[in-house]
Design an enzyme around this catalytic site. Structure first.
Site, PDB file in Angstrom:
ATOM      1  N   THR A   1      69.971  23.466  63.830  1.00  0.00           N
ATOM      2  CA  THR A   1      69.723  22.750  62.576  1.00  0.00           C
ATOM      3  C   THR A   1      68.251  22.968  62.261  1.00  0.00           C
ATOM      4  OG1 THR A   1      69.196  20.746  63.823  1.00  0.00           O
ATOM      5  CG2 THR A   1      71.435  20.929  62.954  1.00  0.00           C
TER       6      THR A   1
ATOM      7  N   LYS B   1      65.887  18.575  62.664  1.00  0.00           N
ATOM      8  CA  LYS B   1      65.641  17.653  63.783  1.00  0.00           C
ATOM      9  C   LYS B   1      64.214  17.893  64.286  1.00  0.00           C
ATOM     10  CE  LYS B   1      70.527  18.118  64.968  1.00  0.00           C
ATOM     11  NZ  LYS B   1      71.444  17.078  64.651  1.00  0.00           N
TER      12      LYS B   1
ATOM     13  N   TYR C   1      74.008  29.940  41.770  1.00  0.00           N
ATOM     14  CA  TYR C   1      74.992  30.461  42.731  1.00  0.00           C
ATOM     15  C   TYR C   1      74.499  31.793  43.273  1.00  0.00           C
ATOM     16  CZ  TYR C   1      79.280  28.054  43.854  1.00  0.00           C
ATOM     17  OH  TYR C   1      80.185  27.232  44.434  1.00  0.00           O
TER      18      TYR C   1
ATOM     19  N   ASP D   1      73.355  26.563  71.191  1.00  0.00           N
ATOM     20  CA  ASP D   1      73.139  25.662  70.053  1.00  0.00           C
ATOM     21  C   ASP D   1      71.866  24.881  70.345  1.00  0.00           C
ATOM     22  OD1 ASP D   1      73.089  23.653  68.209  1.00  0.00           O
ATOM     23  OD2 ASP D   1      75.174  23.036  68.478  1.00  0.00           O
TER      24      ASP D   1
ATOM     25  N   GLU E   1      76.327  33.668  46.192  1.00  0.00           N
ATOM     26  CA  GLU E   1      77.174  34.119  47.313  1.00  0.00           C
ATOM     27  C   GLU E   1      76.830  35.555  47.678  1.00  0.00           C
ATOM     28  OE1 GLU E   1      81.258  33.592  46.340  1.00  0.00           O
ATOM     29  OE2 GLU E   1      81.165  31.423  46.574  1.00  0.00           O
TER      30      GLU E   1
ATOM     31  N   ARG F   1      67.312  19.301  55.696  1.00  0.00           N
ATOM     32  CA  ARG F   1      68.635  19.273  56.340  1.00  0.00           C
ATOM     33  C   ARG F   1      69.276  20.644  56.149  1.00  0.00           C
ATOM     34  NH1 ARG F   1      69.594  14.479  57.863  1.00  0.00           N
ATOM     35  NH2 ARG F   1      71.509  15.231  58.807  1.00  0.00           N
TER      36      ARG F   1
HETATM   37  N1  PLP Z   1      74.753  20.870  67.055  1.00  0.00           N
HETATM   38  C1  PLP Z   1      74.158  19.901  67.755  1.00  0.00           C
HETATM   39  C2  PLP Z   1      73.741  20.178  69.163  1.00  0.00           C
HETATM   40  C3  PLP Z   1      73.911  18.668  67.161  1.00  0.00           C
HETATM   41  O1  PLP Z   1      73.329  17.693  67.866  1.00  0.00           O
HETATM   42  C4  PLP Z   1      74.318  18.459  65.823  1.00  0.00           C
HETATM   43  C5  PLP Z   1      74.102  17.192  65.106  1.00  0.00           C
HETATM   44  O2  PLP Z   1      73.843  16.181  65.523  1.00  0.00           O
HETATM   45  C6  PLP Z   1      74.954  19.490  65.149  1.00  0.00           C
HETATM   46  C7  PLP Z   1      75.165  20.690  65.790  1.00  0.00           C
HETATM   47  C8  PLP Z   1      75.470  19.321  63.759  1.00  0.00           C
HETATM   48  O3  PLP Z   1      74.463  19.287  62.829  1.00  0.00           O
HETATM   49  P1  PLP Z   1      74.775  18.865  61.305  1.00  0.00           P
HETATM   50  O4  PLP Z   1      74.904  17.387  61.317  1.00  0.00           O
HETATM   51  O5  PLP Z   1      73.594  19.374  60.555  1.00  0.00           O
HETATM   52  O6  PLP Z   1      76.030  19.564  60.912  1.00  0.00           O
END
Ligand code: PLP
Length: 480
Positions: A272, A275, A66, A243, A68, A281
């Site tokens: 993320t 990808k 842990y 994002d 935090e 992950r």
């Molecule tokens: N943001 C975008 C643009 C995504 O395409 C995705 C997932 O497909 C996410 C966030 C969420 O990612 P996670 O599945 O790791 O929570």
């Protein structure tokens, strides 16, 4: 077999034996997953194959710790090694992306977005509110103060890209938490070109005056001009949050530079790591120095304890992405997507926006007389793994859909090149041209059932196998 391959093979074989000694069904499913991934055309745009080094890093005793808090400021004792891991991962992230600050704790992309939302609310709303009320922090608030602050935090506006034009659920889609915690409005794409219309977006922003403008996408096959996005955000005093979950690998690999690189333009960038970036992950938040103190409070204010074993794997993946070879990989991902798109267009298929200039292609399957659900299932029968996806103004809704989203990051990692992606388009068109929609029990057209003509699945599987055999997944990995 190289020494490293031999070590990797032995590590996995022994790990599976240890797992089998407790729950053999899990060991078997793990073996089978490798067989399945090796034997199929993985075209899911959000998936990839992390390296054995990244995968192995996740299977350690860091999982048990842990931690935090943040580096040097933990709510638990004995976090010195987690501090090392988190610092290295953050340093790689800052260096790789040229970011002022990196927060590597989010457990996933959605967690990264939630962390960013609360950080922006803390910086833009809570901080000024406390200052005006002449309070040092929330612990000084009376119940009435607290109620007033909660109302203020809960009445902010967010403008994001709509789900059916390629945005993510967390960009303000009404049923999602992001659509409930904010007053939301959505921007879409031009109905004719399928592209983001920046003038229309600017007008909408002027009218709506959001606190947060979210850019980025899950299923938009084109590049975004983040300099223009920042101009729009600045014109209405909004925070620009990008994002880049899908295209982080193309940013890391310097395929997206200048106006297409979100880092110099956005206040906060989320991603993320699994990808196109090809890591474990997980999620990450990059931010300017101004937003850093608020993002840093993600755990434990928004997130649960960090996954130290995954932060370690993020560090390894980010170190890989800093190698020169990753730039070649990222360029190949984009070039291969063009080849896949051309392969469809020359065979008469329709693509949303008429093509791609990133890592994904959105195939409109209505011209085959199919729903996305039927197309996805028929392709899976033939060993082609994709996911159905809405297209703009989708007549079949978000469950059945009218599109198939295809991405090149995973097969590019295996070594597929332009010709193989052209062949992949040919095989997909062959499956879809030979699929006929079924009927419901009442005799009407079904959106789910279908028939794939005899022999097609076998023919496509064997043509795929030829390509897959030439580019084996984890070539040196042999399980005993
Ligand atoms: N943001 C975008 C643009 C995504 O395409 C995705 C997932 O497909 C996410 C966030 C969420 O990612 P996670 O599945 O790791 O929570």
């Amino acid at each position: 077999m190289s020494d490293l391959d031999a070590l990797t093979s032995s590590a996995y074989s022994q790990a599976l034996e240890v797992i089998a000694s407790v729950e053999p069904r899990i060991a078997e499913a793990t073996r089978q997953e490798l067989v399945d991934q090796r034997g199929s055309l993985k075209l899911i745009a959000s998936e990839n194959y992390a390296s054995p080094a990244v995968l192995l890093t996740m299977g350690t005793w860091f999982s048990d710790k842990y931690a935090e808090g943040t580096v040097g400021h933990r709510f638990y004792a004995g976090c010195q090694n987690v501090d090392t891991v988190e610092s290295i991962a953050a340093e790689h992230a800052r260096e790789l992306f040229g970011a002022e600050y990196a927060y590597v704790q989010p457990h996933s992309g959605i967690d990264a977005n939630l962390t960013a939302f609360w950080a922006i609310l803390a910086h833009r709303v809570e901080g000024p509110w406390l200052e005006k009320a002449e309070k040092k922090n929330v612990n000084d608030l009376t119940d009435e103060d607290w109620e007033s602050l909660r109302r203020e935090l809960g009445n902010q506006r967010l403008l994001g890209m709509s789900l059916d034009t390629g945005g993510h659920l967390t960009h303000g889609f009404r049923p999602n938490i992001s659509g409930k915690m904010f007053h939301q409005q959505q921007y879409g794409t031009d109905p004719v070109t399928g592209l983001i219309d920046y003038d229309a977006l600017a007008a909408k922003a002027r009218e709506f005056k959001p606190l947060i403008l979210v850019a980025g996408y899950s299923a938009y096959p084109r590049r975004v001009n983040f300099a223009k996005m920042r101009e729009i955000a600045d014109s209405v005093g909004a925070t620009l949050m990008v994002d880049m979950a899908h295209f982080a690998g193309l940013v890391a690999g310097k395929v997206f530079t200048g106006d297409e690189d979100p880092i110099p333009h956005a206040h906060v960038v989320t991603t993320t790591t699994h990808k196109s970036l090809r890591g474990p992950r997980g999620g990450m938040v990059l931010a300017t120095k101004e937003y850093a103190p608020s993002v840093d409070r993600g755990c434990p204010m928004v997130l649960g304890g960090p996954l130290s074993h995954v932060m370690a794997a993020k560090a390894v993946a980010l170190a890989e992405a800093r190698q020169e070879s990753f730039r070649g990989y990222a360029q190949d991902v984009a070039d291969n997507a063009k080849s896949l798109a051309e392969g469809f267009l020359t065979r008469g298929a329709n693509l949303v926006t008429g093509g791609t200039d990133n890592h994904l292609v959105l195939l409109d399957v209505t011209s085959f007389g199919l729903t996305g659900r039927q197309a996805e299932s028929a392709l899976l029968d033939a060993g082609v793994v994709t996911n159905r996806n809405s297209i703009p103004n989708d007549p079949n809704g978000a469950w059945y859909t009218s599109g198939i989203r295809l991405g090149t990051p995973a097969l590019t990692t295996r070594g597929f090149g332009r010709d193989e992606f052209d062949k992949t388009a040919e095989l997909i068109v062959e499956v879809l041209s030979n699929t006929t929609p079924g009927t419901t029990k009442a005799g009407g057209p079904s959106k789910a059932s279908y028939t794939l003509a005899d022999g097609v699945a076998d023919r496509v599987r064997s043509a795929s196998a030829e390509m897959l055999d030439k580019h084996p997944l984890y070539p040196g990995l042999e399980l005993s």
